[in-house]
Design an enzyme around this catalytic site. Structure first.
Site, PDB file in Angstrom:
ATOM      1  N   TYR A  15     112.911  99.922 -50.824  1.00  0.00           N
ATOM      2  CA  TYR A  15     112.415 100.234 -52.168  1.00  0.00           C
ATOM      3  C   TYR A  15     111.481 101.443 -52.141  1.00  0.00           C
ATOM      4  CZ  TYR A  15     114.055  95.725 -53.956  1.00  0.00           C
ATOM      5  OH  TYR A  15     114.821  94.658 -54.343  1.00  0.00           O
ATOM      6  N   ARG A  59      76.424  81.000 -53.938  1.00  0.00           N
ATOM      7  CA  ARG A  59      77.614  80.299 -54.441  1.00  0.00           C
ATOM      8  C   ARG A  59      77.198  78.859 -54.703  1.00  0.00           C
ATOM      9  NH1 ARG A  59      82.626  81.459 -50.402  1.00  0.00           N
ATOM     10  NH2 ARG A  59      81.563  79.697 -49.479  1.00  0.00           N
ATOM     11  N   MET A  80     110.731  91.340 -50.745  1.00  0.00           N
ATOM     12  CA  MET A  80     110.452  89.909 -50.927  1.00  0.00           C
ATOM     13  C   MET A  80     110.935  89.057 -49.743  1.00  0.00           C
ATOM     14  SD  MET A  80     111.460  87.383 -54.062  1.00  0.00           S
ATOM     15  CE  MET A  80     110.570  88.176 -55.351  1.00  0.00           C
ATOM     16  N   LYS A 113      90.188  73.154 -43.953  1.00  0.00           N
ATOM     17  CA  LYS A 113      90.512  73.269 -45.384  1.00  0.00           C
ATOM     18  C   LYS A 113      91.765  74.137 -45.565  1.00  0.00           C
ATOM     19  CE  LYS A 113      87.256  77.055 -46.007  1.00  0.00           C
ATOM     20  NZ  LYS A 113      86.429  77.723 -46.996  1.00  0.00           N
TER      21      LYS A 113
HETATM   22  C1  LIG Z   1      81.075  75.674 -45.912  1.00  0.00           C
HETATM   23  C2  LIG Z   1      81.954  76.300 -44.876  1.00  0.00           C
HETATM   24  N1  LIG Z   1      81.686  76.082 -43.583  1.00  0.00           N
HETATM   25  C3  LIG Z   1      82.448  76.609 -42.611  1.00  0.00           C
HETATM   26  C4  LIG Z   1      83.517  77.419 -42.902  1.00  0.00           C
HETATM   27  C5  LIG Z   1      84.328  78.016 -41.788  1.00  0.00           C
HETATM   28  O1  LIG Z   1      84.198  79.412 -41.803  1.00  0.00           O
HETATM   29  P1  LIG Z   1      84.976  80.327 -40.750  1.00  0.00           P
HETATM   30  O2  LIG Z   1      86.410  80.107 -40.971  1.00  0.00           O
HETATM   31  O3  LIG Z   1      84.552  81.707 -41.092  1.00  0.00           O
HETATM   32  O4  LIG Z   1      84.527  79.877 -39.404  1.00  0.00           O
HETATM   33  C6  LIG Z   1      83.816  77.695 -44.230  1.00  0.00           C
HETATM   34  C7  LIG Z   1      84.917  78.592 -44.576  1.00  0.00           C
HETATM   35  O5  LIG Z   1      84.840  79.441 -45.411  1.00  0.00           O
HETATM   36  C8  LIG Z   1      83.014  77.108 -45.252  1.00  0.00           C
HETATM   37  O6  LIG Z   1      83.261  77.322 -46.556  1.00  0.00           O
END
Ligand SMILES: Cc1ncc(COP(=O)(O)O)c(C=O)c1O
Length: 380
Positions: free
Chosen positions: A275, A143, A323, A47
């Site tokens: 800065y 969540r 920056m 992701k």
């Molecule tokens: C549902 C879910 N599974 C797995 C993971 C992977 O987690 P990590 O990067 O801590 O291994 C995440 C990441 O937050 C997640 O949201």
């Protein structure tokens, strides 16, 4: 010529880290006959643009994963269009009825964490292969997910959708709130999953990186187990504080952030840098001005002394990160000049976790925050 800053992404390191996690679980599996018939499949979590590493780079690096896990439907479609034909799990599921035809067309597995999603599936038309689902349970994170007590009810509804050819295989999943800590709450979460997993034909997914490493036996709770490591596959640690009981698994850095020296300043005792004049020299010094700043994703909160590597020699940040630039002490490295290379994190430099710690951040944030303006170069 573009600004002299570059993030290199090693697909070899991605593949290596994936193999490390798998072998950690295999070791435990081989330690007991009770685990002999348990299957473990690895979902590489990609992701957020593969934690900043690039979705398409991740497809290459994690070619040996059994599946990919992500949030955005558009990323899932991108993976399919670029040849990923193994399962894809949408970790938050779908968001709208209009997503369902895409799930069907691209054969995406979806998390189901809310009644609204079940209702939307009930209104969908059966087209092509039914959609595999993972029912997500809230075992303490609070969540996403159904309460465990709702398992039978949700399952009855999904069985009906199975008969109507909307839903295919049904598994279950949860996400631990505290797997990075030695914590009773993790045992309690797993106990809840143990109560319901048989209802789901034993297709179970519970372990993120921290749980895969600290509690590898949890990766073997079901007959068909889907582990979901993310951060460790990119060579960063999920453990910030409580490091007790963590195995000696070495991961390779996947992202290496380098930049070049733009200017060198010689300053006298009493002169300040940057800065806010937060650093004042107590002796004559040489300072390298480096082409990386917080607009590149380098943390502005990096403290005085945050490690860097200049031309292969360890040094430290002094003064405030601005920056587009940061400043490094090169008093002890006489040969450094304009164009010299500085490794800010990764291969040949400090680890991303060292930099994160020095900035009061975590490795996850640093890699995800790498700015779009930093060119990514893949190293295979
Ligand atoms: C549902 C879910 N599974 C797995 C993971 C992977 O987690 P990590 O990067 O801590 O291994 C995440 C990441 O937050 C997640 O949201």
């Amino acid at each position: 010529m573009p600004r002299p800053i570059l993030a290199t992404i090693s697909t070899e390191a991605m593949a290596y880290n994936l193999a490390q996690v798998k072998s950690r679980i295999q070791q435990v599996q081989q330690s007991s006959l009770a685990y002999a018939h348990r299957q473990v499949m690895t979902i590489a979590v990609i992701k957020a643009n593969a934690y900043g590493h690039g979705t398409l780079n991740a497809i290459k690096g994690f070619a040996q994963a059994d599946a990919l896990g992500m949030i955005d439907l558009a990323d899932a479609v991108l993976c399919r269009e670029n040849g990923w034909d193994k399962p894809i799990l949408l970790l938050e599921g779908f968001f709208d009825a209009s997503d369902i035809p895409l799930l069907q067309h691209h054969q995406l597995t979806t998390a189901i964490h809310h009644d609204e999603q079940v209702a939307l599936l009930s209104e969908a038309k059966a087209v092509g292969k039914p959609i595999d689902v993972m029912v997500k349970f809230n075992t303490g994170m609070n969540r996403l997910g159904f309460h465990i007590s709702r398992a039978s009810h949700v399952l009855d509804q999904l069985h009906q959708l199975q008969k109507n050819n909307i839903v295919g295989r049904i598994g279950c999943m949860t996400h631990f709130a505290n797997a990075d800590l030695c914590h009773d709450a993790v045992d309690e979460s797993l106990a809840q999953m143990n109560r319901i997993k048989d209802l789901f034909g034993d297709r179970v997914s519970v372990c993120n990186s921290a749980a895969s490493l600290r509690y590898p036996e949890f990766a073997l709770v079901g007959t068909e187990n889907w582990i979901r490591p993310g951060i460790c596959l990119y060579g960063s640690t999920p453990f910030q504080t409580d490091k007790e009981g963590i195995p000696d698994v070495v991961f390779k850095p996947v992202m290496t952030l380098t930049a070049r020296v733009l200017a060198v300043q010689s300053i006298q005792k009493g002169a300040s840098i940057g800065y806010g004049s937060t650093f004042t020299a107590t002796e004559a010094m040489r300072i390298a001005v480096v082409a990386c700043g917080y607009a590149d994703g380098y943390p502005r909160s990096a403290k005085l002394g945050t490690p860097v590597m200049v031309d292969g020699i360890a040094s430290r940040i002094i003064g405030r990160v601005s920056m587009d630039m940061l400043t490094v002490d090169i008093t002890h490295i006489p040969n450094v000049g304009v164009h010299s290379q500085v490794v800010l994190w990764g291969e040949g430099g400090p680890s991303i976790d060292q930099v994160a710690e020095s900035a009061g951040r975590i490795g996850y944030e640093l890699m995800c925050n790498l700015a779009k303006r930093v060119p990514l170069q893949i190293v295979e």
